[in-house]
Design a protein around this motif. Structure first.
Motif, short mmCIF file in Angstrom:
data_model
loop_
_atom_site.label_atom_id
_atom_site.label_comp_id
_atom_site.label_asym_id
_atom_site.label_seq_id
_atom_site.Cartn_x
_atom_site.Cartn_y
_atom_site.Cartn_z
N LYS A 9 1.77 23.98 -52.50
CA LYS A 9 2.56 24.07 -53.73
C LYS A 9 3.17 22.72 -54.09
O LYS A 9 3.14 22.28 -55.24
CB LYS A 9 3.66 25.13 -53.55
CG LYS A 9 4.45 25.46 -54.80
CD LYS A 9 5.27 26.71 -54.59
CE LYS A 9 6.65 26.41 -54.08
NZ LYS A 9 7.55 25.91 -55.15
N SER A 32 12.66 31.13 -55.37
CA SER A 32 11.34 31.63 -55.74
C SER A 32 10.81 32.61 -54.70
O SER A 32 10.19 33.63 -55.04
CB SER A 32 10.36 30.47 -55.95
OG SER A 32 10.23 29.69 -54.78
N ASN A 37 4.46 27.53 -59.80
CA ASN A 37 5.20 28.67 -59.27
C ASN A 37 4.67 30.00 -59.82
O ASN A 37 4.71 31.02 -59.13
CB ASN A 37 6.69 28.53 -59.58
CG ASN A 37 7.44 27.91 -58.42
OD1 ASN A 37 6.85 27.20 -57.61
ND2 ASN A 37 8.73 28.16 -58.33
N GLY A 92 10.46 26.82 -60.62
CA GLY A 92 9.45 25.79 -60.40
C GLY A 92 9.62 24.63 -61.35
O GLY A 92 9.39 23.47 -60.99
#
Length: 287
Positions: free
Chosen positions: A228, A132, A246, A114
């Motif tokens: 996100k 991720s 993240n 992230g």
């Protein structure tokens, strides 16, 4: 991309509401089920991120430019395809009883990916998101095994992938059309077909059954990916960095996975209908 359309199956209430005390779940299992219901019906990534930002992340995500939405859709699809290959090829070989701290290390790695995205922006999403998502999938699989699932069973692999759809409800979702069992029901046939295809391990992600399942999951997963991305653009969250976003992404899906596999564990013990009846009674009391 096809959309996942969910419809709540008819409720069998001809004989009146079912009392939880008649379902014979023991106290510990009922307590576990209550926690699962709260996580599956109330927990959202947008809620976590909004608490960090002090702003409604879901609304910001809906305002992303069309070009960004297209990139997010493509990245989400690619991430899920990567996760699919991991689910079928490496999850069965994960060593039992992984070293203590593995979950912490995976969270650290997700945060690091992230941070990469935060440093270079949306252009890195096609690289960062598969990394991720795969790390999150490993965490989901570890939880599944803790709850008694067999990772060598292809159906378990797809149950792990299901978590990305189950964890992608939004604050504005209508629980009657997007609740936990509604989503599971909508995915059930595709999951069953995909598991049969994968039984021999020789399967391509172009197989019709898998294409349909991935499209269904991706239609929901793209929602949280948009959130996100939006959170990383909010100045308050941006100051914390993509790493914090993240980390929240990982924590959210771990919470959903624990709840999902708790429900499945209870279904194996008591049967699906008693657990669903108890789940829905608890859910009604939450509203």
């Amino acid at each position: 991309m096809s959309q996942l359309v969910v419809q709540e199956p008819p409720s069998a209430e001809a004989d009146g509401p079912v009392a939880i005390r008649d379902l014979r779940l023991d106290l510990a299992d009922m307590a576990a089920l209550r926690l699962a219901v709260q996580a599956l019906e109330r927990s959202t990534l947008a809620g976590r991120l909004s608490a960090m930002a002090g702003k409604p992340i879901e609304l910001i995500g809906q305002a992303l430019p069309e070009q960004a939405r297209g990139l997010i859709t493509e990245a989400a699809d690619r991430a899920l395809r990567t996760a699919l290959h991991v689910a079928l090829r490496t999850l069965p070989d994960l060593p039992a009883g992984e070293p203590r701290g593995r979950g912490h290390r995976d969270t650290t790695l997700v945060a690091a990916s992230g941070a990469l995205g935060g440093a270079f922006g949306l252009v890195t999403l096609p690289i960062e998101l598969p990394i991720s998502t795969t790390l999150v999938l490993r965490a989901i699989a570890g939880i599944a095994r803790e709850e008694g699932e067999d990772l060598s069973d292809p159906e378990t692999a797809f149950a792990c992938l299901q978590v990305f759809a189950l964890g992608s409800r939004t604050e504005s979702d209508d629980l009657a059309s997007s609740g936990y069992f509604a989503v599971r029901t909508a995915l059930a046939r595709s999951v069953s077909q995909a598991a049969k295809l994968a039984a021999g391990r020789a399967i391509a992600d172009s197989a019709p059954g898998l294409v349909k399942l991935l499209a269904q999951i991706a239609s929901r997963f793209g929602i949280v990916v948009s959130q996100k991305v939006a959170a990383s653009a909010v100045p308050v969250v941006g100051a914390l960095g993509g790493a914090a976003v993240n980390a929240a992404f990982m924590a959210h899906f771990r919470t959903v996975a624990r709840a999902h596999f708790t429900v499945r564990r209870l279904e194996r013990r008591y049967g699906r209908e008693p657990v669903r009846d108890a789940y829905e009674e608890i859910s009604r009391n939450l509203r």
